[in-house]
Motif scaffolding. Structure first.
Motif, PDB file in Angstrom:
ATOM      1  N   ASP A 136       0.681  -1.329   0.077  1.00  0.00           N
ATOM      2  CA  ASP A 136       0.087   0.098  -0.036  1.00  0.00           C
ATOM      3  C   ASP A 136       1.040   1.328  -0.124  1.00  0.00           C
ATOM      4  N   LYS A 141       5.454   2.489  -4.527  1.00  0.00           N
ATOM      5  CA  LYS A 141       4.900   2.614  -6.194  1.00  0.00           C
ATOM      6  C   LYS A 141       5.395   3.797  -6.982  1.00  0.00           C
ATOM      7  N   HIS A 312       0.507  -7.756 -14.440  1.00  0.00           N
ATOM      8  CA  HIS A 312      -0.081  -6.730 -14.482  1.00  0.00           C
ATOM      9  C   HIS A 312      -0.652  -6.086 -15.715  1.00  0.00           C
ATOM     10  N   THR A 335      -0.324   5.690  -8.944  1.00  0.00           N
ATOM     11  CA  THR A 335      -1.420   5.341  -8.114  1.00  0.00           C
ATOM     12  C   THR A 335      -2.299   4.219  -9.125  1.00  0.00           C
ATOM     13  N   ASN A 336      -1.965   4.157 -10.261  1.00  0.00           N
ATOM     14  CA  ASN A 336      -2.435   3.063 -11.228  1.00  0.00           C
ATOM     15  C   ASN A 336      -1.777   1.767 -11.349  1.00  0.00           C
ATOM     16  N   GLN A 338      -1.087  -1.543  -9.688  1.00  0.00           N
ATOM     17  CA  GLN A 338      -1.908  -2.414  -9.008  1.00  0.00           C
ATOM     18  C   GLN A 338      -0.574  -3.509  -8.133  1.00  0.00           C
ATOM     19  N   SER A 339      -0.943  -3.545  -6.860  1.00  0.00           N
ATOM     20  CA  SER A 339      -0.194  -4.312  -5.987  1.00  0.00           C
ATOM     21  C   SER A 339      -0.659  -5.773  -5.730  1.00  0.00           C
ATOM     22  N   THR A 341      -4.507  -8.618  -6.793  1.00  0.00           N
ATOM     23  CA  THR A 341      -5.624  -8.468  -7.790  1.00  0.00           C
ATOM     24  C   THR A 341      -7.127  -8.237  -6.950  1.00  0.00           C
ATOM     25  N   GLY A 343      -7.717  -5.757  -4.542  1.00  0.00           N
ATOM     26  CA  GLY A 343      -8.039  -4.336  -4.245  1.00  0.00           C
ATOM     27  C   GLY A 343      -7.968  -3.851  -2.713  1.00  0.00           C
ATOM     28  N   ASP A 347      -2.878  -6.619  -0.044  1.00  0.00           N
ATOM     29  CA  ASP A 347      -2.673  -7.562  -1.166  1.00  0.00           C
ATOM     30  C   ASP A 347      -1.422  -7.383  -2.038  1.00  0.00           C
ATOM     31  N   ASN A 348      -0.658  -8.384  -2.116  1.00  0.00           N
ATOM     32  CA  ASN A 348       0.554  -8.217  -2.829  1.00  0.00           C
ATOM     33  C   ASN A 348       0.796  -9.277  -3.741  1.00  0.00           C
ATOM     34  N   ILE A 350       0.202  -9.447  -6.952  1.00  0.00           N
ATOM     35  CA  ILE A 350       0.797  -9.022  -8.302  1.00  0.00           C
ATOM     36  C   ILE A 350       2.104  -8.586  -8.188  1.00  0.00           C
TER      37      ILE A 350
END
Length: 458
Positions: A136, A141, A312, A335-336, A338-339, A341, A343, A347-348, A350
């Motif tokens: 997060d 990111k 991804h 922010t786009n 994704q860590s 799937t 949300g 959740d890590n 990806i």
């Protein structure tokens, strides 16, 4: 009875012979540092003798000698060494150019270094590993986004520089081809001049030196064989039949210029003329190497694009290194990224999968349908291949350099002007000239006595 004036005629020829020899020494000394000049020597011989004048067969022993004569002025040249030198210097030019361009490819890939492609690839996947530990984290990111930008820019930069090098070689090929065509035209002109002069019985030594120097220069750029015929030099490439091309036909004066507008790396040809050695062959082989590394670079870039996008969606766009880029949404904001799937916070999934791609087998190295090579292995294989090619080209260049130096030294030992030797010859010819002049003086004194003194009475 022999002529009273016979001795004057013989000594006149002696003066001419020794004067010609002295003039040749002067010409040699004047051109001691002239590129391509071959030392010239005077071939002397006894002038054809006469039978002693008589109403019938003469009774005096021997024949009446008439002094010396200049048969020819020839240049010291070994055609066998010329052929050897041209063949070996052509190979030397090929490997020198190839080694130089492989060094440039190595500098472009810049391995290993802090800014090399392997470094930015590892940093990119490491950033995903760091994101998996803080899924997060906005800052994590941001790092992913930044390392992705660095990765894209590095691929684009390497591809652009390789393409620039390829274009530079194209320009060099055009320039070299134009130079070869110009030299062939000059040789064609010299063929005509040499033929005209030698039809009169002289040796066009200086013009032949100029022509041989031009052939030497052509041989550095392209493979060439020389045939010396009654109309001059005929030049052909050394490619085996039916690919042999006659660059210059001395009989007709027909020239077949190289056309650099059509270049084939597959057949190593320029305008349909297959090139087997010389700088132009080195350029063609360098273009092939650049094409090979660009293909491998595209394969590597596509491997990253497809594998990351498979985990991804819409992270990268483009095909190949030159067009590889970030998806506009990722480029616009981290922010786009994704860590995971779901949300959900934490959740890590990806991030973990992308990070794990660094050790995943992505490529089929043997083209046997088996995926067996990772990103790192693929790139290291590419760098290892370049290293092997560099070392081989360097070895061949050094080896050819030694051979060319040896043959060149042999040529110089025959053709070069030695000032010490010329000075010794000058003294020898000068003494002979002075002796002939003294004989003339003596004969003149005898004639003066015969003509002006023998008829007088007191």
């Amino acid at each position: 009875m022999r002529s009273t004036f016979h001795g004057l005629e013989a000594m006149k020829r002696a003066l001419y012979t020794q004067q010609t020899a002295l003039n040749t020494v002067s010409h040699n000394v004047a051109n001691a540092n002239t590129e391509g000049y071959s030392r010239q020597v005077v071939d002397m011989s006894a002038f054809h003798p006469l039978q002693y004048p008589a109403m019938s067969r003469g009774t005096e022993a021997g024949q009446l000698g008439q002094g010396s004569w200049v048969d020819s002025i020839r240049r010291m040249r070994d055609q066998y060494l010329d052929r050897q030198y041209r063949n070996e210097s052509s190979l030397m030019g090929q490997w020198e150019v190839k080694r130089e361009n492989l060094d440039k490819i190595d500098a472009i890939l810049n391995e290993p270094s802090d800014t090399s492609l392997s470094t930015v690839i590892n940093e990119f996947f490491k950033s995903w590993h760091d994101l998996s530990e803080s899924p997060d984290s906005v800052s994590a990111k941001k790092v992913v986004r930044q390392t992705a930008i660095s990765l894209v820019e590095t691929f684009q930069h390497v591809a652009a520089r390789l393409n620039t090098l390829d274009n530079d070689i194209n320009l060099s090929i055009t320039s070299k081809a134009s130079e070869v065509n110009s030299l062939i035209s000059e040789i064609n002109d010299l063929n005509g001049k040499i033929k005209t002069l030698e039809m009169l019985g002289d040796n066009a030594n200086d013009l032949r030196d100029q022509r041989d120097l031009l052939v030497d220069k052509i041989a550095e750029m392209i493979d060439v064989s020389v045939t010396d015929g009654p109309d001059g030099y005929t030049l052909k490439t050394t490619a085996p039949a039916p690919n042999t091309v006659t660059l210059l036909d001395s009989t007709t004066g027909t020239m077949s210029p190289l056309d650099p507008s059509t270049i084939s790396v597959a057949t190593f040809s320029i305008g349909g003329t297959q090139v087997t050695s010389g700088e132009l062959r080195g350029m063609l082989e360098s273009k092939k190497s650049i094409g090979d590394y660009l293909t491998q670079l595209d394969t590597l870039a596509n491997g990253i694009i497809n594998s990351v996008n498979g985990v991804h969606p819409s992270f990268f766009i483009g095909t190949g290194a030159a067009t590889m880029d970030l998806d506009p949404t990722i480029k616009a904001s981290e922010t786009n990224i994704q860590s995971g799937t779901s949300g959900n916070a934490g959740d890590n999934s990806i991030a973990l999968q992308v990070a794990g791609l660094i050790n995943s087998k992505i490529f089929d190295s043997n083209s046997d349908g088996t995926v067996d090579t990772t990103f790192e292995d693929f790139f290291q294989s590419m760098i290892s291949q370049l290293g092997v090619e560099q070392r081989h080209a360097e070895y061949m260049e050094q080896n050819q350099g030694a051979i060319v130096t040896q043959i060149s030294n042999q040529r110089h030992s025959i053709s070069d002007v030695s000032i010490d030797e010329e000075m010794a010859n000058m003294i020898k010819f000068q003494h002979a000239y002075n002796a002939a002049a003294r004989v003339i003086t003596t004969i003149d004194s005898i004639l003066d006595r015969i003509i002006n003194g023998m008829g007088l009475t007191r």
